[in-house]
Design a protein around this motif. Structure first.
Motif, PDB file in Angstrom:
ATOM      1  N   ILE A 203       1.949  -3.154  15.891  1.00  0.00           N
ATOM      2  CA  ILE A 203       1.436  -3.418  14.543  1.00  0.00           C
ATOM      3  C   ILE A 203       1.763  -2.297  13.559  1.00  0.00           C
ATOM      4  O   ILE A 203       2.012  -2.535  12.377  1.00  0.00           O
ATOM      5  N   LYS A 209       6.435  -3.495  13.565  1.00  0.00           N
ATOM      6  CA  LYS A 209       5.834  -4.044  12.350  1.00  0.00           C
ATOM      7  C   LYS A 209       6.849  -4.786  11.485  1.00  0.00           C
ATOM      8  O   LYS A 209       6.470  -5.513  10.561  1.00  0.00           O
ATOM      9  N   TRP A 251      -2.275  -5.937  10.448  1.00  0.00           N
ATOM     10  CA  TRP A 251      -0.939  -6.519  10.275  1.00  0.00           C
ATOM     11  C   TRP A 251      -0.847  -7.236   8.925  1.00  0.00           C
ATOM     12  O   TRP A 251       0.139  -7.074   8.198  1.00  0.00           O
TER      13      TRP A 251
END
Length: 526
Positions: A203, A209, A251
């Motif tokens: 994340i 990410k 997120w």
């Protein structure tokens, strides 16, 4: 060329005619089969240009015995799984840097990064031993792979799995850890707290990410306080976060800060209705691993199949004109084998085959390289002399030694449910499997050696490929070779600049040839 194509068509029609009439498999039947295969081979097309897209399928624990048994289970002994007719097939060696028989995180690291590493480590080289947090923090020990290579080249990236998205295989796409079990903070020892858990790396860090599509299970690793749901219990054996985190929210906040469009998904209905123009999609459909396909809730609030997730992932990633890299794992094949339930493993292999077929149908073979392989095999054995009209899950025959039947499928090692030996009148005897329904999903095939669970196998596994540069799979390769084929085909990572260098090489070669021809021509005029 055209004559061989016409012959191939005629032979195919003849074979089809024979099958329709259910003729005997006499010598003429096999002659037609042989000619058909020859003409097919003669007409194989080599696509020698860069691949815009690459889809890599991983059947976790899908050794050759599993594939063979799944084919018979699903089709017949003369049938084929979707990927078994791919034009190029090779063998890959699965050993680790430190073990002959590997685990999934180390083999995934080899497949995705092109570097062999130690058992149960992920995204690091062999200088990092199991549990060595300090060594794993050294920049020189951390290795990049497909996701990073693709993102640096402007391609979209994604992965889909039926396991937790923080599990062993997917972790090698984005994490650097000395222990694959450090999926969340609760499993990291106090003396190793400097190391970030796998969920946070997904994340918070690159390339995690920046992965556009992430789908699978693992809510309990991403969020604290997760509770049992109908048909979706908390996995008591897996990592369970207790630090108050909500990485799914984090997120979303990251995508908002970066002005990126996004969607988070939790069930079938949300997946079906997702706007495929979103730049980022995170689908977390289970607390732990997802349900096996035969047992999953197929209602709008239930869990999607591997095929459902594959379909949406391709639709989302396909919007990038520069292409994409997508990794798809049928992770529950391995899960079923570990628990000694062969039918579950075969059924999950068929589900993977269905997802591969969907990918073939939704992509252009001229611009998409599709690879199907496994990270490792299992100790599943296919034995006995059963008749062709017998289920692969049924009894093979009686042992000539003790007159007790045995099944066609057995395990070399297995847990208590697989180790079916009894002591009667001071004599060791094997349980008669005909007393059970051996075709049941819950049936445990018999094993020779008692262990805590069925252990992995160390044999080579196959790789099946079609599309641009698929002919590069051609003999026995190291497992690391898969990463380099993808790099070369897609012109990312180590081979990112190879296109231009190859063009220059071809140019120089062409000039040399022209000069030789010129000189020869001049000589002939004298």
């Amino acid at each position: 060329m055209w004559s061989t194509k016409i012959c191939a068509v005629l032979i195919y029609l003849s074979s089809l005619f024979n099958s329709v009439l259910n003729l005997n498999e006499d010598r003429f039947y096999w002659l037609n089969e042989g000619k058909n295969d020859i003409y097919t081979a003669l007409n194989l097309e080599k696509i020698e240009k860069p691949s815009k897209n690459v889809i890599l399928f991983i059947g976790d624990g899908m050794g050759l015995t599993t594939t063979t048994a799944s084919r018979i289970y699903s089709k017949s002994e003369s049938g084929f799984l979707s990927f078994e007719k791919f034009p190029h097939i090779a063998t890959i060696k699965t050993y680790n840097a430190d073990k002959l028989v590997p685990d999934s995180s180390s083999t995934a690291t080899a497949l995705f990064s092109g570097v062999k590493t130690n058992l149960k480590t992920s995204g690091v080289d062999s200088s990092v031993k199991l549990d060595d947090c300090e060594a794993s923090l050294k920049p020189e020990a951390r290795i990049d792979g497909l996701m990073k290579w693709a993102q640096e080249s402007g391609k979209s990236t994604g992965f889909v799995t039926t396991t937790r998205i923080t599990h062993a295989t997917p972790s090698a796409l984005y994490a650097h850890t000395p222990n694959r079990n450090w999926e969340c903070e609760s499993t990291i020892p106090e003396n190793s707290k400097r190391c970030k858990d796998i969920a946070r790396q997904l994340i918070e860090d690159e390339p995690g990410k920046n992965i556009n599509v992430v789908m699978g299970g693992g809510r309990q690793c991403l969020q604290s306080g997760v509770e049992d749901r109908p048909g979706d219990p908390v996995d008591r054996w897996a990592c369970y976060s207790t630090d108050g985190r909500d990485l799914i929210r984090d997120w979303e906040l990251d995508k908002k800060r970066r002005n990126k469009s996004y969607a988070t998904l939790t069930n079938n209905e949300e997946l079906e209705r997702v706007d495929t123009s979103k730049e980022f999609v995170l689908g977390v459909f289970a607390n732990g691993h997802m349900s096996m396909d035969y047992a999953r809730d197929k209602s709008p609030t239930g869990m999607p199949s591997l095929t459902n997730m594959t379909k949406k992932a391709i639709e989302i990633l396909n919007r990038n004109s520069k292409g994409y890299i997508l990794v798809i794992e049928g992770g529950l094949i391995d899960f079923a084998h570990h628990r000694g339930n062969a039918r579950k493993a075969l059924d999950e292999t068929v589900s993977l085959s269905d997802a591969v077929q969907l990918a073939v149908e939704k992509t252009n073979p001229q611009d998409t390289l599709i690879i199907v392989t496994s990270d490792h095999s299992h100790s599943l054995v296919f034995t006995g002399y059963s008749s062709r009209n017998t289920s692969v899950l049924d009894i093979a025959q009686k042992s000539k030694m003790d007159q007790i039947p045995y099944t066609s499928l057995l395990y070399g090692t297995g847990g208590p449910n697989n180790y079916q030996f009894l002591v009667i009148n001071n004599t060791v005897s094997r349980r008669d499997p005909s007393l059970n329904n051996t075709t049941d999903f819950e049936y445990s095939q018999q094993a020779v050696v008692l262990t805590d669970e069925v252990t992995h196998g160390g044999s080579d596994v196959l790789v099946y490929a079609k599309g641009p540069m698929s002919h590069l799979f051609h003999n026995v390769h190291e497992q690391t070779y898969v990463a380099y084929v993808i790099s070369y085909a897609a012109k990312i990572g180590p081979f990112k600049s190879e296109a231009s260098s190859l063009n220059y090489s071809n140019l120089f070669l062409s000039i040399s040839v022209l000069l030789v021809l010129k000189n020869n021509f001049q000589c002939s005029l004298r």
